[in-house]
Scaffold this active site. Structure first.
Site, PDB file in Angstrom:
ATOM      1  N   ASN A  87       6.831  -7.891   1.584  1.00 33.51           N
ATOM      2  CA  ASN A  87       5.810  -8.096   0.620  1.00 33.51           C
ATOM      3  C   ASN A  87       4.809  -6.835   0.796  1.00 33.51           C
ATOM      4  O   ASN A  87       4.305  -6.546  -0.388  1.00 33.51           O
ATOM      5  CB  ASN A  87       4.840  -9.384   1.050  1.00 33.51           C
ATOM      6  CG  ASN A  87       3.645  -9.121  -0.080  1.00 33.51           C
ATOM      7  OD1 ASN A  87       3.691  -9.396  -1.108  1.00 33.51           O
ATOM      8  ND2 ASN A  87       2.528  -8.928   0.608  1.00 33.51           N
ATOM      9  N   TYR A 151       5.921   3.525  -8.815  1.00 36.13           N
ATOM     10  CA  TYR A 151       5.914   2.006  -8.485  1.00 36.13           C
ATOM     11  C   TYR A 151       7.019   1.335  -9.025  1.00 36.13           C
ATOM     12  O   TYR A 151       7.725   0.677  -8.446  1.00 36.13           O
ATOM     13  CB  TYR A 151       4.571   1.439  -8.834  1.00 36.13           C
ATOM     14  CG  TYR A 151       4.558  -0.170  -8.570  1.00 36.13           C
ATOM     15  CD1 TYR A 151       4.362  -0.707  -7.256  1.00 36.13           C
ATOM     16  CD2 TYR A 151       4.751  -0.980  -9.688  1.00 36.13           C
ATOM     17  CE1 TYR A 151       4.151  -1.965  -6.899  1.00 36.13           C
ATOM     18  CE2 TYR A 151       4.532  -2.525  -9.324  1.00 36.13           C
ATOM     19  CZ  TYR A 151       4.423  -2.806  -7.907  1.00 36.13           C
ATOM     20  OH  TYR A 151       4.422  -4.334  -7.819  1.00 36.13           O
ATOM     21  N   THR A 187      -5.079 -10.675  -7.642  1.00 35.02           N
ATOM     22  CA  THR A 187      -5.216 -10.596  -6.269  1.00 35.02           C
ATOM     23  C   THR A 187      -6.681  -9.778  -5.873  1.00 35.02           C
ATOM     24  O   THR A 187      -7.096  -9.119  -6.916  1.00 35.02           O
ATOM     25  CB  THR A 187      -4.179  -9.760  -5.611  1.00 35.02           C
ATOM     26  OG1 THR A 187      -4.014  -8.386  -6.299  1.00 35.02           O
ATOM     27  CG2 THR A 187      -2.757 -10.358  -5.871  1.00 35.02           C
TER      28      THR A 187
END
Length: 258
Positions: A87, A151, A187
């Site tokens: 993760n 990314y 998040t």
């Protein structure tokens, strides 16, 4: 108890999606190795989960020996290793104009090479348990996103690795490898990034329907709920699969900038 007595390493689990997955794993009966860079947050999580059910390791995931340290800690603490969750990730804003080779390599190191290294270190133990690996990718693997060039590429490479190893390892040694690609998740780090970019603290409450048809963003607990299926025996022989977790079809969809 869908993960009763299983032992799971979850990288990047001091915060966000990783933290939610670790908590859900323990709730489902597993023992977990917590990993990250934020010692205070990691220690608080271990205190919450219980020192008999969790153990903390603080180290940069790209350190050459970090994967082996995590595996050794799992074996020394709990006696076996059933699953890993890759993760930990570096979400770095960049375009082709702002991405130099050093940044590109750093993003690939964290998001693509480190998951490979951990899986390789864990493989003998996963084989012994006929265990599994779950990679946490991103819907950006398919479509990219303005300002997340490096990314997006790193997550695309992770998809290919999951497809490849999910086939070969399953055939050869009985280890399953799958991946979930979350969409936009609310998040702690996403809140921090938007605050640094000058957004108001409540920016996520006024998103247009084009970005959140449900009227809200995905939550870490919702990603964690999906992760448990892939870590549990109930996913059976399924391997090499990529599952997108987003509110809308991603490929070919035009999205405005926030």
């Amino acid at each position: 108890m869908r993960l009763k007595n299983k032992v799971v390493i979850v990288t990047g689990s001091c915060t966000g999606i990783g933290k939610a997955i670790a908590k859900r794993c323990v709730a489902e009966g597993a023992n977990v190795v917590i990993h990250g860079l934020e010692r205070d947050l990691g220690e608080a999580l271990v205190a919450d989960l219980g020192a008999d059910r969790s153990v903390l390791h603080i180290e940069e995931i790209t350190n050459e020996q970090a994967p082996q340290h995590l595996v050794d800690l799992a074996i020394a603490t709990f006696g076996k290793l059933d699953a890993i969750v890759n993760n930990a990730a570096l979400v770095a804003s960049s375009t082709i104009q702002t991405t130099d080779l050093a940044l590109f390599r750093k993003v690939l190191d964290v998001n693509t090479i480190a998951p490979f290294a951990l899986l390789k270190a864990a493989l003998p133990h996963l084989q012994a348990q006929r265990g599994c690996a779950l990679n946490i990718g991103s819907v950006n693997a398919w479509s990219g996103e303005y300002g997340l060039m490096a990314y997006s590429v790193s997550k695309g490479a992770l998809v290919t690795m999951t497809r490849n190893l999910g086939d070969t390892l399953h055939r050869e040694i009985g280890v399953r490898v799958n991946q979930i690609n979350p969409g936009w998740v609310l998040t702690e780090r996403e809140l921090e990034r938007k605050r640094e970019q000058g957004f108001a603290d409540n920016w996520y409450t006024t998103l247009p329907p084009s970005l959140s048809p449900a009227g809200r963003m995905l939550l870490p607990d919702e990603i964690a709920a999906a992760a448990i299926y892939w870590l549990a025996d109930e996913s059976g022989p399924i391997s090499g699969q990529i599952v997108d977790l987003e509110q809308f079809p991603v490929i070919g969809r035009f999205l405005p900038k926030l």
